[in-house]
Design a protein around this motif. Structure first.
Motif, PDB file in Angstrom:
ATOM      1  N   ALA A   4       0.832  -1.207   0.000  1.00 43.06           N
ATOM      2  CA  ALA A   4       0.000   0.000   0.000  1.00 43.06           C
ATOM      3  C   ALA A   4       0.864   1.253   0.000  1.00 43.06           C
ATOM      4  CB  ALA A   4      -0.935  -0.004   1.200  1.00 43.06           C
ATOM      5  N   ILE A   5       1.911   1.256   0.811  1.00 42.35           N
ATOM      6  CA  ILE A   5       2.812   2.410   0.860  1.00 42.35           C
ATOM      7  C   ILE A   5       3.524   2.582  -0.481  1.00 42.35           C
ATOM      8  CG2 ILE A   5       4.927   3.301   1.917  1.00 42.35           C
ATOM      9  CD1 ILE A   5       3.931   2.074   4.582  1.00 42.35           C
ATOM     10  N   ALA A   6       3.980   1.498  -1.063  1.00 46.71           N
ATOM     11  CA  ALA A   6       4.662   1.560  -2.363  1.00 46.71           C
ATOM     12  C   ALA A   6       3.724   2.101  -3.434  1.00 46.71           C
ATOM     13  CB  ALA A   6       5.188   0.184  -2.747  1.00 46.71           C
ATOM     14  N   LEU A   7       2.477   1.648  -3.435  1.00 45.88           N
ATOM     15  CA  LEU A   7       1.500   2.146  -4.410  1.00 45.88           C
ATOM     16  C   LEU A   7       1.230   3.631  -4.203  1.00 45.88           C
ATOM     17  CD1 LEU A   7      -1.070  -0.779  -4.566  1.00 45.88           C
ATOM     18  CD2 LEU A   7       0.466  -0.014  -6.381  1.00 45.88           C
ATOM     19  N   LEU A   8       1.109   4.032  -2.950  1.00 45.22           N
ATOM     20  CA  LEU A   8       0.868   5.434  -2.647  1.00 45.22           C
ATOM     21  C   LEU A   8       2.035   6.301  -3.108  1.00 45.22           C
ATOM     22  CD1 LEU A   8      -0.923   7.560  -1.351  1.00 45.22           C
ATOM     23  CD2 LEU A   8       0.171   7.063   0.827  1.00 45.22           C
ATOM     24  N   ILE A   9       3.257   5.873  -2.821  1.00 39.92           N
ATOM     25  CA  ILE A   9       4.439   6.631  -3.259  1.00 39.92           C
ATOM     26  C   ILE A   9       4.508   6.675  -4.783  1.00 39.92           C
ATOM     27  CG2 ILE A   9       6.973   6.609  -3.320  1.00 39.92           C
ATOM     28  CD1 ILE A   9       6.853   5.554  -0.406  1.00 39.92           C
ATOM     29  N   GLY A  10       4.234   5.546  -5.424  1.00 39.67           N
ATOM     30  CA  GLY A  10       4.226   5.510  -6.892  1.00 39.67           C
ATOM     31  C   GLY A  10       3.187   6.442  -7.472  1.00 39.67           C
ATOM     32  N   PHE A  11       2.017   6.472  -6.869  1.00 41.19           N
ATOM     33  CA  PHE A  11       0.961   7.368  -7.331  1.00 41.19           C
ATOM     34  C   PHE A  11       1.376   8.818  -7.180  1.00 41.19           C
ATOM     35  CE2 PHE A  11      -3.138   8.853  -8.369  1.00 41.19           C
ATOM     36  CZ  PHE A  11      -3.434   9.896  -7.499  1.00 41.19           C
ATOM     37  N   MET A  12       1.954   9.155  -6.017  1.00 43.79           N
ATOM     38  CA  MET A  12       2.365  10.534  -5.772  1.00 43.79           C
ATOM     39  C   MET A  12       3.465  10.958  -6.736  1.00 43.79           C
ATOM     40  SD  MET A  12       2.114  10.519  -1.607  1.00 43.79           S
ATOM     41  CE  MET A  12       3.246  11.854  -1.424  1.00 43.79           C
ATOM     42  N   VAL A  13       4.441  10.097  -6.974  1.00 46.63           N
ATOM     43  CA  VAL A  13       5.524  10.419  -7.901  1.00 46.63           C
ATOM     44  C   VAL A  13       4.967  10.557  -9.317  1.00 46.63           C
ATOM     45  CG1 VAL A  13       7.632   9.531  -8.972  1.00 46.63           C
ATOM     46  CG2 VAL A  13       7.359   9.429  -6.501  1.00 46.63           C
ATOM     47  N   GLY A  14       4.104   9.647  -9.703  1.00 44.48           N
ATOM     48  CA  GLY A  14       3.495   9.713 -11.032  1.00 44.48           C
ATOM     49  C   GLY A  14       2.640  10.946 -11.198  1.00 44.48           C
ATOM     50  N   PHE A  15       1.900  11.288 -10.162  1.00 40.67           N
ATOM     51  CA  PHE A  15       1.044  12.469 -10.219  1.00 40.67           C
ATOM     52  C   PHE A  15       1.871  13.728 -10.354  1.00 40.67           C
ATOM     53  CE2 PHE A  15      -2.847  14.651  -9.630  1.00 40.67           C
ATOM     54  CZ  PHE A  15      -2.551  15.798  -8.909  1.00 40.67           C
ATOM     55  N   LYS A  16       2.881  13.869  -9.534  1.00 42.81           N
ATOM     56  CA  LYS A  16       3.740  15.051  -9.584  1.00 42.81           C
ATOM     57  C   LYS A  16       4.501  15.133 -10.901  1.00 42.81           C
ATOM     58  CE  LYS A  16       4.470  17.283  -5.479  1.00 42.81           C
ATOM     59  NZ  LYS A  16       4.020  18.597  -5.492  1.00 42.81           N
ATOM     60  N   GLY A  17       5.044  14.002 -11.339  1.00 39.36           N
ATOM     61  CA  GLY A  17       5.896  14.015 -12.522  1.00 39.36           C
ATOM     62  C   GLY A  17       5.132  14.112 -13.815  1.00 39.36           C
ATOM     63  N   GLY A  18       4.033  13.396 -13.945  1.00 36.39           N
ATOM     64  CA  GLY A  18       3.329  13.350 -15.214  1.00 36.39           C
ATOM     65  C   GLY A  18       2.296  14.427 -15.385  1.00 36.39           C
ATOM     66  N   TYR A  19       1.437  14.573 -14.413  1.00 41.65           N
ATOM     67  CA  TYR A  19       0.316  15.492 -14.550  1.00 41.65           C
ATOM     68  C   TYR A  19       0.769  16.942 -14.615  1.00 41.65           C
ATOM     69  CZ  TYR A  19      -4.107  17.782 -13.678  1.00 41.65           C
ATOM     70  OH  TYR A  19      -5.203  18.592 -13.772  1.00 41.65           O
ATOM     71  N   ALA A  20       1.731  17.309 -13.787  1.00 43.78           N
ATOM     72  CA  ALA A  20       2.175  18.698 -13.719  1.00 43.78           C
ATOM     73  C   ALA A  20       2.720  19.179 -15.052  1.00 43.78           C
ATOM     74  CB  ALA A  20       3.232  18.863 -12.629  1.00 43.78           C
ATOM     75  N   GLN A  21       3.333  18.286 -15.819  1.00 41.37           N
ATOM     76  CA  GLN A  21       3.919  18.693 -17.089  1.00 41.37           C
ATOM     77  C   GLN A  21       2.861  18.988 -18.142  1.00 41.37           C
ATOM     78  OE1 GLN A  21       6.572  15.532 -18.051  1.00 41.37           O
ATOM     79  NE2 GLN A  21       7.951  15.976 -16.372  1.00 41.37           N
ATOM     80  N   ASN A  22       1.665  18.457 -17.989  1.00 43.62           N
ATOM     81  CA  ASN A  22       0.626  18.623 -18.990  1.00 43.62           C
ATOM     82  C   ASN A  22      -0.323  19.779 -18.701  1.00 43.62           C
ATOM     83  OD1 ASN A  22       1.591  16.407 -20.410  1.00 43.62           O
ATOM     84  ND2 ASN A  22       0.402  14.994 -19.156  1.00 43.62           N
ATOM     85  N   ARG A  23      -0.190  20.392 -17.555  1.00 40.64           N
ATOM     86  CA  ARG A  23      -1.102  21.475 -17.199  1.00 40.64           C
ATOM     87  C   ARG A  23      -0.756  22.749 -17.965  1.00 40.64           C
ATOM     88  NH1 ARG A  23      -0.965  21.878 -10.902  1.00 40.64           N
ATOM     89  NH2 ARG A  23       1.233  21.651 -11.325  1.00 40.64           N
ATOM     90  N   GLU A  24      -1.779  23.520 -18.275  1.00 40.38           N
ATOM     91  CA  GLU A  24      -1.566  24.802 -18.930  1.00 40.38           C
ATOM     92  C   GLU A  24      -1.025  25.811 -17.919  1.00 40.38           C
ATOM     93  OE1 GLU A  24      -4.633  25.442 -22.445  1.00 40.38           O
ATOM     94  OE2 GLU A  24      -5.645  25.179 -20.519  1.00 40.38           O
ATOM     95  N   LYS A  25      -0.198  26.711 -18.417  1.00 39.78           N
ATOM     96  CA  LYS A  25       0.361  27.755 -17.569  1.00 39.78           C
ATOM     97  C   LYS A  25      -0.626  28.916 -17.501  1.00 39.78           C
ATOM     98  CE  LYS A  25       5.119  26.673 -18.723  1.00 39.78           C
ATOM     99  NZ  LYS A  25       6.284  27.111 -19.475  1.00 39.78           N
ATOM    100  N   ILE A  26      -0.860  29.382 -16.273  1.00 37.66           N
ATOM    101  CA  ILE A  26      -1.777  30.497 -16.072  1.00 37.66           C
ATOM    102  C   ILE A  26      -1.081  31.591 -15.276  1.00 37.66           C
ATOM    103  CG2 ILE A  26      -2.800  29.569 -13.952  1.00 37.66           C
ATOM    104  CD1 ILE A  26      -5.524  30.670 -14.986  1.00 37.66           C
ATOM    105  N   ALA A  27      -1.386  32.833 -15.624  1.00 42.38           N
ATOM    106  CA  ALA A  27      -0.826  33.980 -14.900  1.00 42.38           C
ATOM    107  C   ALA A  27      -1.959  34.907 -14.488  1.00 42.38           C
ATOM    108  CB  ALA A  27       0.178  34.735 -15.771  1.00 42.38           C
TER     109      ALA A  27
END
Length: 152
Positions: free
Chosen positions: A7-30
């Motif tokens: 469970a901890i490994a899955l949670l860490i994997g999810f958090m790393v994947g979320f931070k690494g993958g999703y953040a790169q695809n978001r549009e930049k807003i100012a």
């Protein structure tokens, strides 16, 4: 024990994947300014509140206010009164933003009116306008703002 480790490994994997993958695809807003009148908060403070709520919403990559200030300063750009689409698009291109958020918050009688406009820098068009009206209860201003920002 093994289930806990998995469970901890899955949670860490999810958090790393979320931070690494999703953040790169978001549009930049100012956000360079929101016009505020009669609500007891100055424009700069309210803008910072908007930036905070955008960060918490985690929908966009929010351009840092210091980086924005640095780019504007280096280009000798004064954004005071820059609330319209044309000015927002010009500044957005300079900042390499995908979207710009502008708007105004006014007090009318016993109501607060929040109007936000989301501008697409590439198409130079307003892609969303959100209008919300609230009863004048200044102690709930952050909640009002959060509700409005969640619509953007």
């Amino acid at each position: 024990m093994n289930k806990v480790i998995v469970a901890i490994a899955l949670l860490i994997g999810f958090m790393v994947g979320f931070k690494g993958g999703y953040a790169q695809n978001r549009e930049k807003i100012a956000v360079i300014g929101i016009d505020v009148k009669g609500i007891g908060i100055d424009q700069e403070t309210f803008r910072n509140m908007v930036l905070l709520e955008l960060e918490k919403a985690n929908k966009y990559e929010v351009l840092d206010r210091y980086d924005v200030g640095d780019v504007l300063s280096k280009n000798n750009v004064n954004v005071e009164g820059c609330f319209g689409k044309t000015c927002q698009v010009e500044v957005g291109k300079m900042l390499k933003a995908d979207k710009m958020l502008t708007g105004n918050v006014d007090k009318f009688g016993n109501r607060f009116i929040f109007i936000f406009r989301l501008i697409d820098v590439r198409t130079e068009s307003v892609v969303l306008t959100d209008v919300m009206e609230f009863i004048d209860q200044p102690e709930y201003l952050s909640t009002m703002l959060r509700m409005s920002i969640n619509n953007v």
